[in-house]
Structure formats: C-alpha cells, structure tokens
Design an enzyme around this catalytic site. Structure first.
Site, PDB file in Angstrom:
ATOM      1  N   TYR A 144       0.628  -1.282  -0.190  1.00  8.97           N
ATOM      2  CA  TYR A 144       0.042   0.202  -0.004  1.00  8.97           C
ATOM      3  C   TYR A 144       0.589   1.170   0.080  1.00  8.97           C
ATOM      4  O   TYR A 144       1.867   1.256   0.659  1.00  8.97           O
ATOM      5  CB  TYR A 144      -1.081   0.103   1.388  1.00  8.97           C
ATOM      6  CG  TYR A 144      -1.661   1.458   1.451  1.00  8.97           C
ATOM      7  CD1 TYR A 144      -2.996   1.736   0.204  1.00  8.97           C
ATOM      8  CD2 TYR A 144      -1.439   2.050   2.686  1.00  8.97           C
ATOM      9  CE1 TYR A 144      -3.853   2.603   1.142  1.00  8.97           C
ATOM     10  CE2 TYR A 144      -2.386   3.429   2.741  1.00  8.97           C
ATOM     11  CZ  TYR A 144      -3.264   3.425   1.741  1.00  8.97           C
ATOM     12  OH  TYR A 144      -3.818   4.496   1.763  1.00  8.97           O
ATOM     13  N   ASP A 239       8.751   2.712  -1.114  1.00 12.78           N
ATOM     14  CA  ASP A 239       8.197   3.650   0.143  1.00 12.78           C
ATOM     15  C   ASP A 239       9.085   3.351   1.365  1.00 12.78           C
ATOM     16  O   ASP A 239       8.216   1.891   1.628  1.00 12.78           O
ATOM     17  CB  ASP A 239       7.032   2.901  -0.235  1.00 12.78           C
ATOM     18  CG  ASP A 239       5.960   3.502   0.547  1.00 12.78           C
ATOM     19  OD1 ASP A 239       6.014   4.042   1.482  1.00 12.78           O
ATOM     20  OD2 ASP A 239       4.475   3.445  -0.081  1.00 12.78           O
ATOM     21  N   LYS A 267       5.507   9.937   8.294  1.00 11.34           N
ATOM     22  CA  LYS A 267       5.733   9.223   9.668  1.00 11.34           C
ATOM     23  C   LYS A 267       6.037   9.942  10.399  1.00 11.34           C
ATOM     24  O   LYS A 267       6.394  10.978  10.647  1.00 11.34           O
ATOM     25  CB  LYS A 267       5.482   7.378   9.364  1.00 11.34           C
ATOM     26  CG  LYS A 267       4.196   7.224   8.487  1.00 11.34           C
ATOM     27  CD  LYS A 267       3.732   5.713   8.926  1.00 11.34           C
ATOM     28  CE  LYS A 267       3.354   5.164   7.714  1.00 11.34           C
ATOM     29  NZ  LYS A 267       1.755   5.319   8.182  1.00 11.34           N
TER      30      LYS A 267
HETATM   31  N1  HOZ Z   1      -0.497   3.461   6.343  1.00 11.13           N
HETATM   32  C1  HOZ Z   1      -1.398   4.040   7.036  1.00 11.13           C
HETATM   33  C2  HOZ Z   1      -1.956   2.386   7.285  1.00 11.13           C
HETATM   34  N2  HOZ Z   1      -1.055   1.409   7.275  1.00 11.13           N
HETATM   35  C3  HOZ Z   1      -2.299   4.785   7.168  1.00 11.13           C
HETATM   36  C4  HOZ Z   1      -3.018   4.620   8.236  1.00 11.13           C
HETATM   37  C5  HOZ Z   1      -4.708   4.356   7.981  1.00 11.13           C
HETATM   38  O1  HOZ Z   1      -4.788   4.038   6.320  1.00 11.13           O
HETATM   39  O2  HOZ Z   1      -5.612   5.258   8.174  1.00 11.13           O
END
Ligand code: HOZ
Length: 428
Positions: A144, A239, A267
């Site tokens: 993702y 990423d 982050k």
């Molecule tokens: N990348 C985070 C989840 N794996 C973001 C959190 C979200 O999607 O709220």
C-alpha cells in the site's frame, strides 16, 4: 470497560463523517467493534473519552517511535509555535530537516517535503515517469502506497481489510499502466521485465511490507529488484514511509544494503505531525520544479511545526543505543507473543522486522499477500476484542503492522503478552 461516551461520539460522527471516521481502518468495523475516541496520549499509553487507558501499539500508525507527547517534541513545538505556523515561504527548519534526511538515508541527495506519504508516492511516480519518459510502473500485491489512484490496485492496509480488490472512482485509465507482481517473487518480476521492461518507469515497493501485515523481504529480493531496474533502465522506488528511521536510522535501505533511486518518507520524519517527503539522486531530483519541469507543489509543505517535530524526533533517535533498545523491546514482545501463540490451535505465526510486527492467524509462513490472506480474520477479530478489553490497543486489522516504541516499558510488554496468553490458553 465503559464505552458510552465513545459510542455517543461515534453516533454523532456517523452523521457527519463517512463511516464516522477520517480514515477507514480506525473505524474498527472489520473487528466487529466501534471506535474508541481518544483524548490523550502519554508515552506508550492512550486514554479515551470514557477514561479507559490502553497500551498503544498503533503509535498513530508509525510516527510515534518516541511514544506520545515526548517532552523533546513538545518543547520543540511550543518554541516553534510562538513564531508562527506557516509562512508559504522558505524557512530555516526545512533546510535543517532536509540536511538530516540527506545525511541519514543512503539514496537521498536531494529531498522535497510534502504533507503525507500519499503525496510522496504520488509525486515520486510522476518524477520517475518524467525522468525516464516511460509510463508503466510495477507494484506488488498487498503493498500500500497511500490512496493514490494508480496504486489502489490490490492494495494492502484498509483496502485489504475491507476486501476491496480495487476502488470505485479509479478509472481504467488511471490504473492501466500499473503492472501487478507478487511480493517476494523475483522470478515473476523478471518475467514482466523481460516482456515490458523497456516501458517500465519504476518499480515501487515497501522494502519491508507493512500493509499486508509485516512481511520481510526474502534474501536477495531487494537486490534482485535493484539489478533488474538497472538492467532495464527503470527506477527503483522504496516506499519507506513506514520503515524510514524505524527499522534503522537510515531505513530499510541501510538495513538491507540496497540503495534505490528514489525514496518516499513520512510518519517519523514529522514526529506525529502531517508530513511526507520524497528524495533521491541529485540528477533525478533536479527534474522537479522549479529546478526542472516536473511539477509538484504544496501550500503547507515544509511547514515549521512539522519540521520542528521531525527534527526533535530525529535528534532523539541519534542518541547512542536507541535502536538497540528498541530491538530489545521488540524482541521481548515478539518472543512473548510467539510463546503465547504456540499454545493455540491452529497456530498463529509472527512476522517481525525490528519494531514492526504482525501476529498472523495462520500457521504460515507468511511471505506474500496470498499467504497473508490465509489468515483467519474472524479469529483475529476475537483476539482483537480480547486484547482491547484487556487494555491493549493493536491495529484493528490483520493486515497492518503493530509498532513498538521507545516508550514501551517491560511492564507494558509483559502485560501485553499475559493478555495474549490468556486468549490462546482459552483455546478461542
Ligand atoms: N499507512 C497507514 C495504514 N497502514 C495509514 C493509516 C490509515 O490508513 O489510516
């Protein structure tokens, strides 16, 4: 455990916000619960509106490696706030944070600050396409990279949690140039590159997958991607929004000794404030406007508050012994959970890289999205409910990473293991 006030807020929120939340996974629907509304964080703990206290392993989904409300971050924010929140003009802290990132992350010679990981990956793809003059990209199933149209194809995180193969609203055109490959399968990538390598602008990968749950790269996988991209003149994009400054100060590229062309960050570099960044080799980054023609812009990019929180966080991480301490804590939790789960039937299997981990409710091994999806998500939901009522706040999805922070005490970790052991002992 009282939940009346959270419930009341959730009912109000459902009228005002889609699904009652501003990001899908936090709604807790897949684990059969309603969200807890948090009012305060303190070190490794969060407190909700009903006064319940939790040991927190979400850590705002990764940024809070120092824990909530760390004094150094708070002080930096208080000091910076006195001088203003945003100027829409260059300010000194942007240069300072850029310098820290360039010194830390092997691939980064120049960096552009943005406001989220999504912006970072979206922009990195544009730069890769602009630089190579090619259109196709390869992404991995279960990875993702934020809510970017062309990357919402067999994505992990909330997309996997809600079992959405793709998202409505993403046009066929937007994803037409996205080629999907299985994570950790170098042979499959090699076949794609043999077929279409001359049209591929970039391979984008989470070097340690964190959004199908944690899946570490197999030996040679990242180096294999590096070799293939070099062979075919494509760029390699890591990423490192999750892994940057977490699995090592210089991220997964330092840990595994593989240097990509472009890196995406977020982050931790914002210390809990909205931030993202992408960077890489000078000749590639100099194609970004206004140095070059590839356009990228943002009103709040590099804003002083996010820069100050990020700088304060990175300063703490540079103290001697920090990553060793984080590893010791993570190992204590991982060992404890593994032993606890060994009493269960069927088995669960724990994947971990440093302070990122996932307990999968499958015998494993979990090496890609397909094996992650063999998890018994119903049993995970029961585990989740048990842990939350024992005061342990895990990511409410099988397909996410739990994060250990420097603020977790041995007492926190041991309490977590005890709660998990109780679940497995009951044979649920
Ligand atoms: N990348 C985070 C989840 N794996 C973001 C959190 C979200 O999607 O709220």
């Amino acid at each position: 455990m009282k939940t009346e006030k959270s419930r009341q807020l959730y009912m109000e929120a459902l009228e005002l916000l889609p699904g009652g939340v501003n990001s899908p996974v936090r709604a807790m629907r897949p684990v059969g619960l309603e969200p807890r509304f948090i009012t305060r964080g303190d070190g490794s703990h969060m407190i909700d509106v009903d006064g319940n206290e939790y040991i927190d392993y979400v850590g705002s989904w990764g940024p809070l490696i120092l824990g909530h409300c760390h004094p150094a971050v708070r002080e930096a924010l208080e000091k910076t706030l006195r001088d203003g929140t945003s100027f829409g003009a260059p300010s000194p802290l942007e240069v300072e944070l850029a310098g820290q990132i360039v010194r830390a992350v092997p691939s980064v010679e120049m960096v552009r600050m943005v406001n989220s990981g999504t912006e970072a990956t979206m922009s990195a793809l544009r730069v890769a396409r602009g630089y190579t003059g090619r259109e196709k990209i390869i992404k991995f199933a279960g990875c993702y990279h934020g809510a970017v149209d062309s990357l919402l194809v067999h994505a992990g995180s909330g997309v996997a949690t809600l079992s959405l193969p793709d998202s409505p609203g993403v046009t066929a055109g937007a994803s037409a140039d996205t080629i999907l490959a299985p994570f950790n399968d170098l042979g499959a990538v090699s076949e794609i590159m043999d077929r279409e390598g001359d049209q591929v602008a970039a391979i984008i990968v989470e070097p340690v997958a964190g959004n199908m749950g944690v899946v570490s790269p197999a030996d040679g996988f990242l180096q294999g991607l590096r070799d293939l991209t070099l062979k075919f003149g494509a760029l390699l994009i890591f990423d490192e929004v999750m892994t940057g400054f977490r699995v090592a100060y210089g991220g997964a590229q330092e840990l595994y000794g593989v240097t990509p062309d472009l890196s995406c960050l977020g982050k931790i570099i914002g210390g809990g404030l909205p931030v993202g960044a992408f960077g890489g080799r000078r000749e590639i980054m100099e194609t970004v406007a206004p140095a070059g023609n590839t356009y990228q812009a943002g009103t709040l990019s590099g804003n002083p508050l996010a820069m100050a929180a990020g700088l304060a966080t990175l300063a703490e991480l540079r103290a001697p012994g920090v990553y060793e301490a984080l590893e010791a804590k993570s190992l204590r939790l991982a060992d404890g959970l593994t032993k606890a789960a060994a009493g269960g039937e069927p088995e669960a299997s724990l994947n971990r890289t440093g302070s990122m981990m996932t307990l999968f409710f499958t015998a494993g091994p979990v090496a890609d999205f397909n094996s992650a999806r063999t998890s018994d998500t119903g049993r995970f939901a029961r585990f989740y409910q048990h842990m939350l009522s024992a005061g342990v706040y895990l990511p409410p999805s099988q397909f996410e990473a739990a994060f250990v922070s420097l603020a977790h005490s041995d007492g926190d970790l041991d309490r977590t293991v005890t709660a998990a052991a109780e679940f497995f002992r009951r044979g649920e």
